[in-house]
Design a protein around this motif. Sequence first.
Motif, mmCIF file in Angstrom:
data_model
loop_
_atom_site.group_PDB
_atom_site.id
_atom_site.type_symbol
_atom_site.label_atom_id
_atom_site.label_comp_id
_atom_site.label_asym_id
_atom_site.label_seq_id
_atom_site.Cartn_x
_atom_site.Cartn_y
_atom_site.Cartn_z
ATOM 1 N N THR A 158 -41.885 -32.168 24.759
ATOM 2 C CA THR A 158 -40.782 -31.425 24.439
ATOM 3 C C THR A 158 -40.093 -32.571 23.530
ATOM 4 O O THR A 158 -39.487 -33.375 23.541
ATOM 5 C CB THR A 158 -39.465 -30.951 25.332
ATOM 6 O OG1 THR A 158 -40.522 -29.364 26.455
ATOM 7 C CG2 THR A 158 -38.683 -29.721 24.673
ATOM 8 N N PHE A 159 -39.719 -31.690 21.964
ATOM 9 C CA PHE A 159 -40.335 -32.154 20.977
ATOM 10 C C PHE A 159 -38.276 -32.719 20.652
ATOM 11 O O PHE A 159 -37.221 -32.801 20.313
ATOM 12 C CB PHE A 159 -40.499 -32.487 19.871
ATOM 13 C CG PHE A 159 -40.589 -33.009 18.406
ATOM 14 C CD1 PHE A 159 -40.933 -34.424 18.144
ATOM 15 C CD2 PHE A 159 -38.737 -32.133 16.988
ATOM 16 C CE1 PHE A 159 -40.326 -35.083 17.046
ATOM 17 C CE2 PHE A 159 -38.893 -32.790 16.236
ATOM 18 C CZ PHE A 159 -39.278 -34.196 16.198
ATOM 19 N N GLY A 160 -37.352 -30.564 20.726
ATOM 20 C CA GLY A 160 -36.200 -30.952 21.230
ATOM 21 C C GLY A 160 -36.458 -29.328 21.169
ATOM 22 O O GLY A 160 -37.664 -28.306 20.725
ATOM 23 N N THR B 291 -28.306 -13.722 12.619
ATOM 24 C CA THR B 291 -27.004 -12.843 11.294
ATOM 25 C C THR B 291 -27.417 -13.823 10.534
ATOM 26 O O THR B 291 -27.253 -13.307 9.212
ATOM 27 C CB THR B 291 -25.517 -12.681 11.402
ATOM 28 O OG1 THR B 291 -25.693 -12.100 12.660
ATOM 29 C CG2 THR B 291 -24.806 -11.860 10.548
ATOM 30 N N THR B 292 -26.953 -15.022 10.104
ATOM 31 C CA THR B 292 -26.948 -16.091 8.631
ATOM 32 C C THR B 292 -27.912 -16.689 8.664
ATOM 33 O O THR B 292 -28.344 -17.488 7.759
ATOM 34 C CB THR B 292 -25.540 -16.858 9.920
ATOM 35 O OG1 THR B 292 -26.287 -18.134 10.344
ATOM 36 C CG2 THR B 292 -24.543 -16.171 9.564
ATOM 37 N N GLY B 293 -28.821 -16.954 9.765
ATOM 38 C CA GLY B 293 -29.879 -17.939 8.939
ATOM 39 C C GLY B 293 -29.307 -19.492 9.618
ATOM 40 O O GLY B 293 -30.484 -20.451 9.258
ATOM 41 N N ASN B 294 -28.488 -19.749 9.810
ATOM 42 C CA ASN B 294 -28.121 -20.988 10.488
ATOM 43 C C ASN B 294 -29.339 -22.101 11.395
ATOM 44 O O ASN B 294 -29.609 -21.136 11.963
ATOM 45 C CB ASN B 294 -26.744 -21.032 10.529
ATOM 46 C CG ASN B 294 -25.855 -21.474 9.787
ATOM 47 O OD1 ASN B 294 -26.066 -21.205 8.307
ATOM 48 N ND2 ASN B 294 -24.781 -20.845 9.544
ATOM 49 N N VAL B 295 -29.917 -22.806 11.136
ATOM 50 C CA VAL B 295 -30.807 -22.821 11.792
ATOM 51 C C VAL B 295 -29.818 -25.090 12.837
ATOM 52 O O VAL B 295 -29.207 -25.353 12.389
ATOM 53 C CB VAL B 295 -31.518 -24.383 11.222
ATOM 54 C CG1 VAL B 295 -32.702 -24.885 12.849
ATOM 55 C CG2 VAL B 295 -32.620 -22.998 10.922
ATOM 56 N N SER B 296 -30.146 -24.707 14.452
ATOM 57 C CA SER B 296 -28.657 -26.061 14.595
ATOM 58 C C SER B 296 -30.380 -26.752 15.880
ATOM 59 O O SER B 296 -31.132 -25.341 16.256
ATOM 60 C CB SER B 296 -27.729 -25.214 15.321
ATOM 61 O OG SER B 296 -27.929 -24.351 16.293
ATOM 62 N N LYS B 297 -29.360 -28.009 16.323
ATOM 63 C CA LYS B 297 -30.348 -27.793 17.892
ATOM 64 C C LYS B 297 -29.951 -28.597 18.382
ATOM 65 O O LYS B 297 -28.574 -29.854 18.320
ATOM 66 C CB LYS B 297 -31.443 -29.787 16.575
ATOM 67 C CG LYS B 297 -32.106 -30.153 17.490
ATOM 68 C CD LYS B 297 -33.188 -31.389 16.751
ATOM 69 C CE LYS B 297 -33.797 -32.214 17.496
ATOM 70 N NZ LYS B 297 -34.218 -32.855 17.665
ATOM 71 N N MET B 298 -30.513 -28.599 19.681
ATOM 72 C CA MET B 298 -29.784 -29.175 20.425
ATOM 73 C C MET B 298 -30.106 -30.709 20.789
ATOM 74 O O MET B 298 -31.148 -31.319 20.996
ATOM 75 C CB MET B 298 -30.615 -28.537 22.443
ATOM 76 C CG MET B 298 -29.610 -29.018 23.211
ATOM 77 S SD MET B 298 -29.901 -28.365 24.612
ATOM 78 C CE MET B 298 -31.697 -28.469 24.944
ATOM 79 N N ASP B 299 -30.025 -31.420 21.183
ATOM 80 C CA ASP B 299 -29.490 -32.993 21.274
ATOM 81 C C ASP B 299 -29.558 -33.010 22.519
ATOM 82 O O ASP B 299 -29.136 -32.510 23.498
ATOM 83 C CB ASP B 299 -28.080 -33.926 20.912
ATOM 84 C CG ASP B 299 -28.395 -34.708 21.182
ATOM 85 O OD1 ASP B 299 -28.651 -35.682 22.313
ATOM 86 O OD2 ASP B 299 -27.836 -36.290 20.276
ATOM 87 N N MET B 300 -30.956 -33.626 22.722
ATOM 88 C CA MET B 300 -31.792 -33.841 24.638
ATOM 89 C C MET B 300 -31.003 -34.331 25.230
ATOM 90 O O MET B 300 -31.051 -34.463 26.344
ATOM 91 C CB MET B 300 -32.680 -34.042 23.711
ATOM 92 C CG MET B 300 -33.961 -33.748 23.299
ATOM 93 S SD MET B 300 -34.009 -31.676 24.406
ATOM 94 C CE MET B 300 -35.591 -32.162 25.136
ATOM 95 N N THR B 301 -29.962 -35.351 24.694
ATOM 96 C CA THR B 301 -29.273 -36.325 25.733
ATOM 97 C C THR B 301 -28.141 -35.916 25.770
ATOM 98 O O THR B 301 -27.736 -36.064 26.993
ATOM 99 C CB THR B 301 -29.491 -38.602 25.429
ATOM 100 O OG1 THR B 301 -28.877 -37.920 23.796
ATOM 101 C CG2 THR B 301 -30.714 -39.038 25.231
ATOM 102 N N THR B 302 -27.647 -35.483 25.000
ATOM 103 C CA THR B 302 -25.999 -34.493 24.934
ATOM 104 C C THR B 302 -26.172 -33.506 25.802
ATOM 105 O O THR B 302 -24.879 -32.949 26.035
ATOM 106 C CB THR B 302 -24.993 -35.091 24.022
ATOM 107 O OG1 THR B 302 -25.440 -34.551 23.102
ATOM 108 C CG2 THR B 302 -25.069 -36.510 23.840
#
Length: 165
Positions: A139-141, A148-159
């Motif tokens: 898993t890379f991420g 609604t907004t199209g905002n993209v976010s990512k989960m920090d795999m360590t925290t």
Amino acid sequence: MKDKLKGLLIGITIGSMLTGVSAYAASGVSVKAIMKKVNLYVDGSKKTTTNALIYKGTTYVPARSVSDSIGKQVSLQGSNLYIGKQPVVKISEDRAFELVYNKIKKDVDKYSLKIMLEVGGGNEYAFRVYEDHEEYIVTFGFYYVNKTTGNVSKMDMTTGEIKNL
């Protein structure tokens, strides 16, 4: 008169002691509140009875109870509570895929990553980005796109923290 006032104060004190609630916030701070059954009235007409919390002079009732009483939908999307008109989903699944791909295109191409929709419910799409090896998957991420907004976010795999891109 003094006896009635004294009785009232004693009654309030005993009632508070019997219905007092201690809650712990995420920071571990002790909070004292009173839990009490209250009747919900809309335009003078009783609709339901629900549990309420009373804290520092403010009464907190469940949003679901209020919305059901007035015949409106309720939803919590991110940190926004909607009662009545709900936000319109503007971002399709395909568009969400494109948004994630455009954010990480270099890595996808460099490592031959694959993108898979994990969850599409609620207010966001969740995508898993991974390398597919013959004997295992890496898993890379995990990436999220707000519908609604199209905002993209990512989960920090360590925290485990979610960070906007």
